[in-house]
Design an enzyme around this catalytic site. Structure first.
Site, PDB file in Angstrom:
ATOM      1  CG  ASP A 102    -127.135  17.322 -29.556  1.00 41.06           C
ATOM      2  OD1 ASP A 102    -128.248  16.797 -29.770  1.00 41.06           O
ATOM      3  OD2 ASP A 102    -126.963  18.558 -29.535  1.00 41.06           O
ATOM      4  CG  ASP A 318    -132.156  15.959 -29.955  1.00 41.80           C
ATOM      5  OD1 ASP A 318    -130.951  15.716 -30.121  1.00 41.80           O
ATOM      6  OD2 ASP A 318    -132.570  16.906 -29.256  1.00 41.80           O
TER       7      ASP A 318
END
Length: 498
Positions: A102, A318
């Site tokens: 992440d 992301d």
């Protein structure tokens, strides 16, 4: 062995034989130990100490050159997995955890025992684990007064009644986690060559989750935690870079096919066709300046301000997001342009929240090329498979646009949908992000910079496919170091200089 005088020693057969051979894992892994000092040569204690001092200087100036490598599992297809994850080892003895990659968050955290709301099983066919601080001999709690009890971004640090540094996170999908910080060791692989890796470890602060809410509770895509690669002080890249174990650059290459996987390294994957765009300064995420979108080389009528932080949350890269998201002002003309381009080949339909097309002739090749254009002249060109998801229904192929509408918030998020099948480089030193189209099943060339010096240290990729040979070589390496220690102890026990 005799000592002739207090100031002189005879080094006789210190290395056991004239040439000692170590064979590990087969005939292709051989280390020969040659005698450095002739058996009949006398050296004073001062000379031996001078020799050791010079060697120690070389050791301090020449750390093991390599690239910190993390394995990649999972896939981008939301109908299959919908996330990429890696494995990380924490504690003493090391215990392995599956954590989602992440770049949109800053902290590595894992589920701990006990935990309220943490899933017990996962539909990803992985065994879920819980970190037990009491089972690790090197584990310690981070107190509220500890200087590490904060991060530059995102962490809502607090103080629990028993003086533990606590945290609470809320993610964009509404899920959340809270817990406290642990200081322990992280173990990882440092890759030296395409067939050689050594085990390394470093002190590390990570989150110990004892409460999870929202989607984090559900077993469908359950993992053990989150592998935060943001820019905050407690992110994986920041902590290892601060200790000199990694450069402030990391890269990934996520395979887009159903088998998934890929490569993730702390270092720069080098590709000659990499294009870069600057990061927006002083932002908690990897924000970039998206300036326009083109479909079939035609710039869409979208006000560029909808992509900026001046009017919203800007454009974020992301890996923790499966799809891609556009604000209303960009989503509507984007879908209209694609619909117009394929109108003669099929009909538009709606599937769940997706805008889809039932294509009767031509297949995926009838869809237009899309270009995302960024500051600095960098463009991310997406073929049809770079922005579509496919599923079959009643014998026909249904193709759905992976970009979703973000109605309640003016933000653009570029997730795994568009990041897959590319080398993506996060250069925190130069504050830029780069990318290049690439087959992520192939090897990659990686460069790491430490102390202002850049060195190409490895050609790596799927090196674990030859892990058995690599492990033999690594075992030889450690056996060689062990022999050095044994010989030094032998000298100390048999020569009583003092």
């Amino acid at each position: 062995m005799a000592v002739d005088s207090p100031t002189g020693v005879i080094i006789a057969a210190v290395f056991l034989h004239a040439a000692t051979t170590i064979v590990c894992g087969g005939s292709d892994s051989v280390l020969k130990l040659e005698r450095l000092i002739p058996p009949s040569h006398e050296l004073s204690l001062a000379q031996l100490r001078a020799y050791d001092s010079a060697r120690h200087g070389r050791l301090l100036q020449s750390p093991v050159g390599g690239v910190v490598d993390f394995p990649v599992y999972g896939a981008s297809d939301p109908f299959l997995v919908g996330l990429y994850y890696t494995k990380v080892k924490l504690g003493t003895p090391p215990r392995e955890f599956n954590v989602q990659i992440d770049t949109g968050s800053d902290v590595l955290w894992v589920s701990c025992t006990p935990c309220n709301g943490c899933p017990k099983t996962s539909e990803l066919q992985i065994q879920l684990s819980f970190f037990d601080p009491g089972a690790s001999s090197s584990s310690s709690m981070v107190s509220c007064s500890d200087r590490r009890c904060y991060s530059n971004f995102q962490t809502e640090s607090g103080c629990s009644p028993n003086n533990l540094c606590s945290y609470s996170f809320k993610y964009g999908d509404g899920s959340g986690t809270s817990g406290y910080y642990i200081s322990d060791f992280m173990s990882f692989d440092t890759v030296i060559t395409s067939t050689l890796a050594i085990n390394s470890s470093a002190p590390f602060v990570f989150g110990c989750s004892n409460l999870q809410t929202g989607d984090l509770q559900r077993p469908r895509r359950a993992v053990d935690g989150i592998f935060g690669l943001g820019q905050g002080r407690l992110s994986v890249i920041s902590q290892l870079a601060t200790q000199g174990l990694a450069p402030r650059v990391f890269s990934h290459c996520l395979k887009g096919d159903k088998s998934g996987g890929g490569v993730m390294v702390l270092g720069q994957i080098k590709r000659p066709d990499t294009v870069y765009t600057p990061l927006v300064p002083s932002q908690p995420h990897y924000n970039v300046n998206l300036q326009s979108i083109a479909v079939n080389n035609q710039i869409l009528p979208i006000d560029p301000s909808v992509f900026t932080i001046a009017t919203g949350d800007g454009t974020i890269i992301d890996t923790g997001t499966t799809l891609a998201y556009l604000p209303d002002e960009a989503y509507v003309p984007f879908v209209q342009a694609i619909s117009s381009a394929v109108s003669q080949y099929g009909r538009p339909i709606t599937y769940e929240s997706y805008q889809c097309f039932d294509i009767t002739s031509g297949g995926v090749d009838v869809f237009p090329e899309v270009s995302l254009n960024f500051a600095g002249g960098a463009s991310m060109v997406l073929t049809s498979r770079g922005y579509l998801q496919m599923f079959s229904s009643s014998g026909s192929s249904i193709w759905c646009i992976g970009f979703q509408r973000m109605s309640h918030r003016r933000i653009t998020i570029l997730g795994d949908l568009v990041l897959k099948d590319k080398v993506v480089v996060y250069d925190l030193v130069r504050q830029r992000i780069g990318w290049a189209e690439y087959d992520c099943s192939l090897e990659v060339n990686v460069s790491a910079t430490r102390g202002g010096r850049s060195k190409d240290v490895i050609s790596t990729g799927q090196w674990r496919e030859s892990s058995s040979k690599s492990n033999y070589t690594s075992d030889c390496y450690y056996l060689f170091l062990l022999l050095q220690v044994v010989l030094l102890l032998h000298l100390r026990n048999n020569f009583r200089f003092l």
